[in-house]
Each structure stands twice: as structure tokens, then as C-alpha cells.
Design an enzyme around this catalytic site. Structure first.
Site, PDB file in Angstrom:
ATOM      1  CB  SER A 167      -0.959  -0.024   1.192  1.00  0.00           C
ATOM      2  OG  SER A 167      -2.006   0.905   1.035  1.00  0.00           O
ATOM      3  CE  LYS A 212     -19.285  18.735   8.526  1.00  0.00           C
ATOM      4  NZ  LYS A 212     -17.978  19.047   7.924  1.00  0.00           N
TER       5      LYS A 212
END
Length: 303
Positions: A121, A173
């Protein structure tokens, strides 16, 4: 007579304490001067050295690390950098920071990467900034992709008789939230963010390994590879370690194999000296006052 004896003992203790402080200060000053002198002597009289950057554990955005790599570009005594990686990954921002800093350094001097146990990664993102990559046959690498995880604890909260509420400025949100299922709109928006980060990662691999984008995308499905598998796919250059990296630097970049190797210091000289001074002072304080006189401060035997 007893009073004079007590005064004499107190004077001797005070002198010993002052001498200890003075000695510590002189030693720290000499250590700082010696360190600075060795750094200066290495340039005109020595042949320089090779720097090693250990990248281990979780890779996070680290401003001081980026600054240390940028300082290395101006250090004429450092002839090359070996990035020694043993990391399962980290944040996208951390990998991007390290990747960008190493690319800047490559404009000034050779940068190679050596994978140890794991370089996956963000660890692999770091490696592809180098001009050549080595790995062990059993190294775990790859895992090209981006991951965002969350959980939905709303059912558990319901069983406990708890309910959460939120006042938000917009419908996305509070996406994702552990207190409610992800909405289709929230999932789509976050998938777009992950997709963009993924495209950036793929672009780094394409540029660093000089592979066709289609081939990289076929490999970039999150899977890991052994060192041997990565070599067959073109994700690394060779099987080996630091010894093989030094041999390549000598043959291809004229960096002698017998140059000493130093680990990159992230902190500057002034910060290291200040830290050594503080540690020495605290050690002296603890050992002299608490270790010797501390009990007497709490308990004075009667005479």
C-alpha cells in the site's frame, strides 16, 4: 563542633553538586563541537557516505521527515539514499508526502529502495519513487489501492434503547457515521473520493515503474504479491537487499561500495543537541537530588 561538621558536610555536598553540573555541561559542549566537527571534516577530507532512510510501521504525514529529506538534497557528503522499507502501509497523505519528497531528492542524487518483510500500500507507493527497487523473494508487497472502512452500530444501539440524532449542514456531512447506515448518496460521494485517490496511486505506479496503465490497473485490485511475483509483473527490478543495492549504485551511479552508511536524522543538529542537553540535565537532577538527597528532604534524622 557538631555545627561545624554539618557545615563542612553541606559545603562538600554543594561543591560535588556544582562539579557534577559543570562536568555535564562541559561534556555536552564537547559532544556538540565534536559532532559538528565530524560533519565538516567528512566533506573536505573524507569521501562522503550513503544515507539510509528506514520506513517502518504506519506511514503518516510527517513534516519533519519531508524537511529532513529536503535537507539531504543540499548535503554534498551524502552520495545516495537507500530507502529501507518494512511497512504494511499508512495514510494516503503520508504515502504521497514521502513519494513527493523522494522524487525531489532524485533530481539531486541517486535514490533506491530496498523492501524488507513488507512494503504494501503506502509502503509500495513510497518505493515507486525510487529509480530502482529490490525485494526479498518472500517480501509481501503490492496492495495497490485505497481503503475506507466504517461500521454501522445502529442496530446495537437500538437493542440498548439508545437513539442518536445530529444537526447537520447538508445531507452528506455525517457520511459515513457509525450511528446509522450509509445512504446511497453518501456511498456514491465517498466512492468518488476513493476513486480519485486510487487514480492518483495508479498514476504514481505507472510513472515510477514505466508500465502501461492498463497493466497497472489489472494488478491494482488490492491484492498483494510476493517478491518473486512482483518481479515477474514488473513491480520491482530485482531480488536482493542492501548489498545488491550498494553494488548497483557502485556500478551504475559511481557510488563506492565501501562508503559508510548512516541513518537519516530527522531532527536537526540544534534540536538533537538541545534534546541531549535536556536529557543530561534531567538525568543529573534525578540521580543527584532525588537519588541522593531526596530522602533527606523528606526525613531529617535527629541528632
Amino acid at each position: 563542633m557538631a555545627l561545624e561538621t554539618d557545615l563542612l558536610i553541606d559545603r562538600r555536598r554543594l561543591k560535588r553538586r556544582l562539579a557534577l553540573w559543570r562536568g555535564a555541561a562541559v561534556l555536552l559542549l564537547l559532544a556538540g563541537v565534536l559532532a559538528a566537527g565530524l560533519q565538516r571534516l567528512d566533506a573536505p577530507f573524507g569521501r562522503g557516505h550513503v544515507m539510509r532512510l528506514p520506513v517502518e510501521g504506519f506511514i503518516a504525514d510527517d513534516r519533519k521527515l519531508a524537511e529532513a529529506i529536503d535537507r539531504l538534497a543540499k548535503d554534498d557528503t551524502a552520495k545516495a539514499l537507500i530507502v529501507s522499507i518494512d511497512s504494511p502501509g499508512g495514510s494516503v497523505g503520508g504515502g504521497e508526502m514521502l513519494h513527493a519528497a523522494l522524487l525531489r531528492l532524485r533530481d539531486k542524487k541517486p535514490v533506491v529502495a530496498v523492501m524488507r518483510g513488507t512494503a504494501a500500500s503506502a509502503g509500495y507507493m513510497t518505493a515507486v519513487a525510487a529509480e530502482r527497487i529490490w525485494a526479498r523473494e518472500s517480501t509481501v508487497t503490492g496492495s495497490i489501492g485505497v481503503l475506507l472502512q466504517t461500521f454501522d452500530g445502529s442496530k446495537l444501539l437500538g437493542r440498548l434503547g439508545l437513539r442518536t440524532d445530529a444537526i447537520i449542514s447538508g445531507p452528506l456531512k455525517n457520511q459515513p457515521s457509525p450511528f446509522q447506515p450509509m445512504s446511497p448518496e453518501g456511498r456514491a460521494a465517498l466512492q468518488g473520493v476513493i476513486g480519485d485517490m486510487y487514480d492518483q496511486f495508479v498514476g504514481m505506479v505507472v510513472a515510477g515503474r514505466k508500465l502501461p496503465e492498463a497493466k497497472v490497473r489489472a494488478l491494482a485490485d488490492g491484492r498483494v504479491f510476493t517478491g518473486r511475483q512482483a518481479l515477474a509483473e514488473g513491480l520491482i527490478d530485482a531480488i536482493g537487499g542492501e548489498r545488491e543495492a550498494r553494488a548497483w549504485l557502485a556500478a551504475e551511479r559511481q557510488v563506492p561500495e565501501d562508503l559508510p552508511v548512516r541513518d537519516l536524522e530527522i531532527r536537526g543538529t540544534a534540536e538533537r543537541l538541545l534534546g541531549a542537553t535536556w536529557n543530561g540535565a534531567m538525568k543529573t537532577l534525578v540521580s543527584e537530588w532525588l537519588g541522593v538527597d531526596g530522602p533527606r528532604l523528606l526525613w531529617q534524622p535527629s541528632r
